[in-house]
Design an enzyme around this catalytic site. Sequence first.
Site, PDB file in Angstrom:
ATOM      1  N   LYS A  89       0.885  -1.062   0.064  1.00 37.76           N
ATOM      2  CA  LYS A  89       0.068  -0.096   0.285  1.00 37.76           C
ATOM      3  C   LYS A  89       0.861   1.102  -0.157  1.00 37.76           C
ATOM      4  O   LYS A  89       2.094   1.154   0.528  1.00 37.76           O
ATOM      5  CB  LYS A  89      -0.892   0.005   1.186  1.00 37.76           C
ATOM      6  CG  LYS A  89      -2.012  -1.065   1.117  1.00 37.76           C
ATOM      7  CD  LYS A  89      -3.005  -0.929   0.243  1.00 37.76           C
ATOM      8  CE  LYS A  89      -3.973  -2.027  -0.181  1.00 37.76           C
ATOM      9  NZ  LYS A  89      -5.082  -1.914   0.972  1.00 37.76           N
ATOM     10  N   ARG A 132      -3.764 -10.722   3.554  1.00 39.71           N
ATOM     11  CA  ARG A 132      -3.813 -10.575   2.164  1.00 39.71           C
ATOM     12  C   ARG A 132      -2.668  -9.975   1.573  1.00 39.71           C
ATOM     13  O   ARG A 132      -2.171  -8.746   1.979  1.00 39.71           O
ATOM     14  CB  ARG A 132      -5.062  -9.817   1.719  1.00 39.71           C
ATOM     15  CG  ARG A 132      -5.325  -9.904   0.245  1.00 39.71           C
ATOM     16  CD  ARG A 132      -6.607  -9.047   0.018  1.00 39.71           C
ATOM     17  NE  ARG A 132      -7.148  -9.081  -1.385  1.00 39.71           N
ATOM     18  CZ  ARG A 132      -6.366  -8.153  -2.178  1.00 39.71           C
ATOM     19  NH1 ARG A 132      -5.779  -7.075  -1.967  1.00 39.71           N
ATOM     20  NH2 ARG A 132      -6.917  -8.347  -3.458  1.00 39.71           N
TER      21      ARG A 132
END
Length: 276
Positions: free
Chosen positions: A212, A247
């Site tokens: 991210k 994840r």
Amino acid sequence: MGELPLLMGIVNVTPDSFSDGGNYLDADRAVEHALSLIQDGAAMIDVGGESTRPYAQPVELAEELRRVIPVIQKLHAKSNVPISIDTSKSKVARAALQAGAEIINDVSGLEADPDMVSVAQQSGAGLCVMHMQGTPQTMQDDPIYDDVVEDVAQYLHDRTQLLVAAGIELRCICLDPGIGFGKTHQHNLTLISNCRRLHLLGRPILIGHSRKGFIGKLIGSNEIADRDLGTLALSLFLAQQRIQILRVHDVAATRKAFTLMQAVFSGEPPRLPRRS
């Protein structure tokens, strides 16, 4: 240190995902990648055909189906590892479940499509219910919270109660605070730092922090290799906080790091392969 998190391997069948867009548009290549992730230690595979990165454009229903259904069908025929469909469209979810998927991973918390709740209830599929402020097109414009941890936890609690009232079994639900979805870099850090508080919700917690943007911001590099290192550091922290599902893109590195961490906590050396 307790049980290690299960790893959800990511297979983006998209041209515009932020880190691997375009790499797995071909169904056979996507399946090959998924099988490699399983070999590396993925306990489940998340297949998505619509990017949810900030400001991503929506994908038409027919195109999303064209991208994901062949991959799910082929992967289901080759592996019994659970497959998750990353979608906010009820028709995609229904078709994916018919093709062999077992889990619906909906970044909208099953709010974007009014028929998604009935699909989930009728199918008995596993659900990943995520918090997102706004939509992918608006979520990063100016996200504001009174207390990001409390606000996200309250939403996930309320959403769980509503879904159970709609006939979805509680055992089917896991919860995701939505790292990077309508949060500033500081919001993301605060959520991760306080993720243990989410255990009070009484459901398994999934964290999707892999690669991210806030990781690149923190380490001063947007190179994927550097983001993977940052992701790995956070994965080790999250494992210590007993988060149940992570994840991630790089399953192999995460599994190796967990093996070493577990050896340190147990005081026993990891079993490494002998050199020939």
